[in-house]
Design a protein around this motif. Structure first.
Motif, PDB file in Angstrom:
ATOM      1  N   ASN A 101       8.655  14.746   8.976  1.00 13.81           N
ATOM      2  CA  ASN A 101       8.471  15.373   7.556  1.00 13.81           C
ATOM      3  C   ASN A 101       8.313  14.028   6.768  1.00 13.81           C
ATOM      4  O   ASN A 101       9.031  13.241   6.147  1.00 13.81           O
ATOM      5  N   ALA A 102       7.029  13.482   6.738  1.00 15.99           N
ATOM      6  CA  ALA A 102       6.577  12.318   6.280  1.00 15.99           C
ATOM      7  C   ALA A 102       5.250  12.257   5.216  1.00 15.99           C
ATOM      8  O   ALA A 102       4.513  13.203   5.686  1.00 15.99           O
ATOM      9  N   SER A 103       5.267  11.523   4.553  1.00 18.34           N
ATOM     10  CA  SER A 103       4.119  11.437   3.590  1.00 18.34           C
ATOM     11  C   SER A 103       3.937   9.964   3.308  1.00 18.34           C
ATOM     12  O   SER A 103       4.507   8.991   3.901  1.00 18.34           O
ATOM     13  N   SER A 104       2.950   9.648   2.270  1.00 20.95           N
ATOM     14  CA  SER A 104       2.388   8.291   1.957  1.00 20.95           C
ATOM     15  C   SER A 104       2.204   8.368   0.486  1.00 20.95           C
ATOM     16  O   SER A 104       1.803   9.302   0.015  1.00 20.95           O
ATOM     17  N   LEU A 105       2.179   7.089  -0.023  1.00 18.28           N
ATOM     18  CA  LEU A 105       1.547   6.754  -1.445  1.00 18.28           C
ATOM     19  C   LEU A 105       0.158   7.560  -1.611  1.00 18.28           C
ATOM     20  O   LEU A 105       0.005   8.207  -2.705  1.00 18.28           O
ATOM     21  N   LYS A 106      -0.417   7.414  -0.713  1.00 14.73           N
ATOM     22  CA  LYS A 106      -1.859   7.893  -0.822  1.00 14.73           C
ATOM     23  C   LYS A 106      -1.870   9.380  -0.633  1.00 14.73           C
ATOM     24  O   LYS A 106      -2.700  10.098  -1.524  1.00 14.73           O
ATOM     25  N   LYS A 107      -1.127  10.040   0.218  1.00 17.24           N
ATOM     26  CA  LYS A 107      -1.271  11.315   0.421  1.00 17.24           C
ATOM     27  C   LYS A 107      -0.594  12.073  -1.027  1.00 17.24           C
ATOM     28  O   LYS A 107      -0.684  13.142  -1.346  1.00 17.24           O
ATOM     29  N   SER A 108       0.299  11.187  -1.572  1.00 20.00           N
ATOM     30  CA  SER A 108       1.103  12.029  -2.620  1.00 20.00           C
ATOM     31  C   SER A 108       0.421  11.895  -4.016  1.00 20.00           C
ATOM     32  O   SER A 108       0.679  12.720  -5.044  1.00 20.00           O
ATOM     33  N   THR A 109      -0.330  10.650  -4.067  1.00 19.06           N
ATOM     34  CA  THR A 109      -1.261  10.481  -5.348  1.00 19.06           C
ATOM     35  C   THR A 109      -2.671  10.608  -5.248  1.00 19.06           C
ATOM     36  O   THR A 109      -3.602  10.647  -6.397  1.00 19.06           O
ATOM     37  N   GLY A 110      -3.223  10.493  -3.916  1.00 19.35           N
ATOM     38  CA  GLY A 110      -4.704  10.652  -3.849  1.00 19.35           C
ATOM     39  C   GLY A 110      -5.381   9.487  -3.980  1.00 19.35           C
ATOM     40  O   GLY A 110      -6.455   9.016  -4.029  1.00 19.35           O
ATOM     41  N   VAL A 111      -4.632   8.215  -4.246  1.00 18.49           N
ATOM     42  CA  VAL A 111      -5.174   6.758  -4.707  1.00 18.49           C
ATOM     43  C   VAL A 111      -4.818   5.986  -3.477  1.00 18.49           C
ATOM     44  O   VAL A 111      -3.848   6.019  -2.753  1.00 18.49           O
ATOM     45  N   HIS A 112      -5.941   5.037  -3.223  1.00 17.22           N
ATOM     46  CA  HIS A 112      -5.776   4.010  -2.063  1.00 17.22           C
ATOM     47  C   HIS A 112      -5.412   2.724  -2.836  1.00 17.22           C
ATOM     48  O   HIS A 112      -5.593   2.360  -3.670  1.00 17.22           O
ATOM     49  N   PHE A 113      -4.081   2.260  -1.967  1.00 16.42           N
ATOM     50  CA  PHE A 113      -3.374   1.391  -2.643  1.00 16.42           C
ATOM     51  C   PHE A 113      -3.673  -0.356  -2.078  1.00 16.42           C
ATOM     52  O   PHE A 113      -4.075  -0.327  -0.994  1.00 16.42           O
ATOM     53  N   ASP A 114      -3.664  -1.156  -2.836  1.00 24.58           N
ATOM     54  CA  ASP A 114      -3.817  -2.485  -2.409  1.00 24.58           C
ATOM     55  C   ASP A 114      -2.297  -2.931  -1.953  1.00 24.58           C
ATOM     56  O   ASP A 114      -1.051  -2.716  -2.636  1.00 24.58           O
ATOM     57  N   LEU A 115      -2.328  -3.196  -0.629  1.00 22.41           N
ATOM     58  CA  LEU A 115      -0.863  -3.622   0.212  1.00 22.41           C
ATOM     59  C   LEU A 115      -0.003  -4.660  -0.627  1.00 22.41           C
ATOM     60  O   LEU A 115       1.094  -4.585  -1.013  1.00 22.41           O
ATOM     61  N   ASP A 116      -0.829  -5.688  -0.864  1.00 23.42           N
ATOM     62  CA  ASP A 116      -0.010  -6.914  -1.564  1.00 23.42           C
ATOM     63  C   ASP A 116       0.476  -6.615  -2.950  1.00 23.42           C
ATOM     64  O   ASP A 116       1.644  -6.942  -3.418  1.00 23.42           O
ATOM     65  N   GLU A 117      -0.304  -5.777  -3.649  1.00 21.69           N
ATOM     66  CA  GLU A 117       0.091  -5.291  -4.961  1.00 21.69           C
ATOM     67  C   GLU A 117       1.575  -4.602  -5.005  1.00 21.69           C
ATOM     68  O   GLU A 117       2.281  -4.690  -5.598  1.00 21.69           O
ATOM     69  N   VAL A 118       1.413  -3.543  -4.082  1.00 20.28           N
ATOM     70  CA  VAL A 118       2.657  -2.726  -4.015  1.00 20.28           C
ATOM     71  C   VAL A 118       3.818  -3.709  -3.378  1.00 20.28           C
ATOM     72  O   VAL A 118       5.063  -3.469  -3.938  1.00 20.28           O
ATOM     73  N   MET A 119       3.523  -4.736  -2.488  1.00 15.60           N
ATOM     74  CA  MET A 119       4.749  -5.475  -1.791  1.00 15.60           C
ATOM     75  C   MET A 119       5.270  -6.278  -2.992  1.00 15.60           C
ATOM     76  O   MET A 119       6.272  -6.447  -3.250  1.00 15.60           O
ATOM     77  N   PHE A 120       4.489  -7.007  -4.027  1.00 13.70           N
ATOM     78  CA  PHE A 120       4.651  -7.621  -5.075  1.00 13.70           C
ATOM     79  C   PHE A 120       5.305  -7.124  -5.960  1.00 13.70           C
ATOM     80  O   PHE A 120       6.406  -7.540  -6.535  1.00 13.70           O
ATOM     81  N   GLU A 121       5.010  -5.592  -6.389  1.00  8.81           N
ATOM     82  CA  GLU A 121       5.909  -5.115  -7.176  1.00  8.81           C
ATOM     83  C   GLU A 121       7.317  -4.616  -6.666  1.00  8.81           C
ATOM     84  O   GLU A 121       8.369  -4.870  -7.570  1.00  8.81           O
ATOM     85  N   ILE A 122       7.464  -4.342  -5.470  1.00  9.60           N
ATOM     86  CA  ILE A 122       8.819  -4.289  -4.720  1.00  9.60           C
ATOM     87  C   ILE A 122       9.704  -5.470  -4.831  1.00  9.60           C
ATOM     88  O   ILE A 122      10.852  -5.347  -5.231  1.00  9.60           O
ATOM     89  N   ALA A 123       8.937  -6.821  -4.707  1.00  4.22           N
ATOM     90  CA  ALA A 123       9.584  -8.185  -4.939  1.00  4.22           C
ATOM     91  C   ALA A 123      10.267  -8.223  -6.272  1.00  4.22           C
ATOM     92  O   ALA A 123      11.331  -8.577  -6.467  1.00  4.22           O
ATOM     93  N   LYS A 124       9.259  -7.878  -7.138  1.00  8.94           N
ATOM     94  CA  LYS A 124       9.661  -7.902  -8.429  1.00  8.94           C
ATOM     95  C   LYS A 124      10.954  -7.234  -9.037  1.00  8.94           C
ATOM     96  O   LYS A 124      12.086  -7.770  -9.590  1.00  8.94           O
ATOM     97  N   GLN A 125      10.790  -6.070  -8.467  1.00 11.71           N
ATOM     98  CA  GLN A 125      11.999  -4.946  -8.747  1.00 11.71           C
ATOM     99  C   GLN A 125      13.129  -5.359  -8.046  1.00 11.71           C
ATOM    100  O   GLN A 125      14.671  -5.459  -8.435  1.00 11.71           O
ATOM    101  N   LEU A 126      13.048  -5.962  -6.842  1.00 16.15           N
ATOM    102  CA  LEU A 126      14.270  -6.446  -5.956  1.00 16.15           C
ATOM    103  C   LEU A 126      14.821  -7.391  -6.481  1.00 16.15           C
ATOM    104  O   LEU A 126      16.207  -7.735  -6.892  1.00 16.15           O
ATOM    105  N   LYS A 127      14.172  -8.441  -7.331  1.00 15.68           N
ATOM    106  CA  LYS A 127      14.881  -9.651  -8.170  1.00 15.68           C
ATOM    107  C   LYS A 127      15.639  -9.067  -9.334  1.00 15.68           C
ATOM    108  O   LYS A 127      16.700  -9.635  -9.411  1.00 15.68           O
ATOM    109  N   LYS A 128      14.995  -8.138  -9.698  1.00 13.29           N
ATOM    110  CA  LYS A 128      15.695  -7.499 -11.003  1.00 13.29           C
ATOM    111  C   LYS A 128      16.939  -6.819 -10.508  1.00 13.29           C
ATOM    112  O   LYS A 128      18.131  -7.147 -11.186  1.00 13.29           O
ATOM    113  N   TYR A 129      17.156  -6.195  -9.501  1.00 14.78           N
ATOM    114  CA  TYR A 129      18.185  -5.481  -9.154  1.00 14.78           C
ATOM    115  C   TYR A 129      19.485  -6.291  -8.332  1.00 14.78           C
ATOM    116  O   TYR A 129      20.539  -6.288  -8.513  1.00 14.78           O
ATOM    117  N   SER A 130      18.631  -7.605  -7.797  1.00 13.06           N
ATOM    118  CA  SER A 130      19.734  -8.338  -7.080  1.00 13.06           C
ATOM    119  C   SER A 130      20.352  -9.039  -8.340  1.00 13.06           C
ATOM    120  O   SER A 130      21.501  -9.796  -8.069  1.00 13.06           O
TER     121      SER A 130
END
Length: 243
Positions: free
Chosen positions: A144-173
């Motif tokens: 029962n798995a999906s992905s960002l691309k399957k959910s949105t139809g968009v091909h993502f830049d991996l670094d861009e996604v990782m940096f956004e996660i890191a940014k949010q992680l700093k905020k919540y930390s």
């Protein structure tokens, strides 16, 4: 923020933990791998992902403000960070499935495994392992798995996604540093998958029972209102939420 990029490794969590024992790491050191051959999941499960299509990375986060019994707040903060990062990329119908899976349209797109670093009986850091399905579109039958691309139809830049996660992680930390636990807990509980809905749970012996998810306890157990109006807290080893 120090980033170490690897082509292939057994587990980014294991690599980062070993590195933290060998040298003094800066806060938010990230180890990412194009291929993880023995990625860890909850309860000893494995995280499998196609090489180069997904994010498999671990973050070293220094923590000196949490007692050992408060460790689940780091899990809440990480779940919220990823949820909001994916919301930023307009991933639809997101939810947090207890304890810290991220779902899109009721399918798993992200798994989290946090390993605490304890020194002299005190929590000093956390190794935050994140496996996020990004551009992979084919998964094993029955998974029962999906992905960002399957959910949105968009091909993502991996670094861009990782940096956004890191940014949010700093905020919540930062909320953890401020010990804004009630704020964290309220936001986390509001996003829980199947909260306040009749749900079926499975015990290790195979027995099924019905209940309503109400939230989580301070130490991360799932609070379930049972049919006889009794509130009971369950550990991860004690129940499995069925779809």
């Amino acid at each position: 923020m120090k980033i170490i990029k690897l082509d292939a490794i057994d587990s980014t969590n294991t690599y980062l933990r070993q590195l933290s024992m060998e040298e003094k790491l800066p806060d938010f050191t990230i180890v990412t791998a194009a291929l993880q051959t023995a990625g860890k999941g909850q309860m000893g499960t494995k995280w499998n992902a196609e090489k180069g299509k997904n994010l498999t990375f671990s973050v070293f986060k220094k923590i000196f403000c949490l007692e050992n019994e408060e460790a689940f707040y780091m899990s809440m903060a990480t779940s919220l960070a990823i949820y909001n990062a994916l919301k930023h990329f307009q991933v639809p119908k997101l939810a947090i499935k207890w304890p810290n899976d991220i779902l899109s349209e009721n399918q798993k797109i992200c798994g989290i495994l946090i390993e605490n670093v304890i020194q002299n009986s005190k929590m000093t850091a956390a190794i935050i392992g994140i496996g996020l399905n990004v551009n992979q579109t084919v998964f094993k039958v029955g998974l029962n798995a999906s992905s960002l691309k399957k959910s949105t139809g968009v091909h993502f830049d991996l670094d861009e996604v990782m940096f956004e996660i890191a940014k949010q992680l700093k905020k919540y930390s930062h909320l953890i540093t401020e010990r804004s636990f009630e704020l964290l807990k309220n936001e986390y509980e509001s996003l829980l998958f199947r909260k306040d809905k009749p749900s079926t749970f499975k015990m290790p012996n195979g027995k099924l029972f019905m209940g309503f998810i109400q939230g989580v306890s301070e130490d991360g157990k799932l609070n379930i209102l049972l049919e006889d109006d009794i509130m009971t807290a369950f550990d991860l080893k004690e129940i499995k939420l069925m779809y």
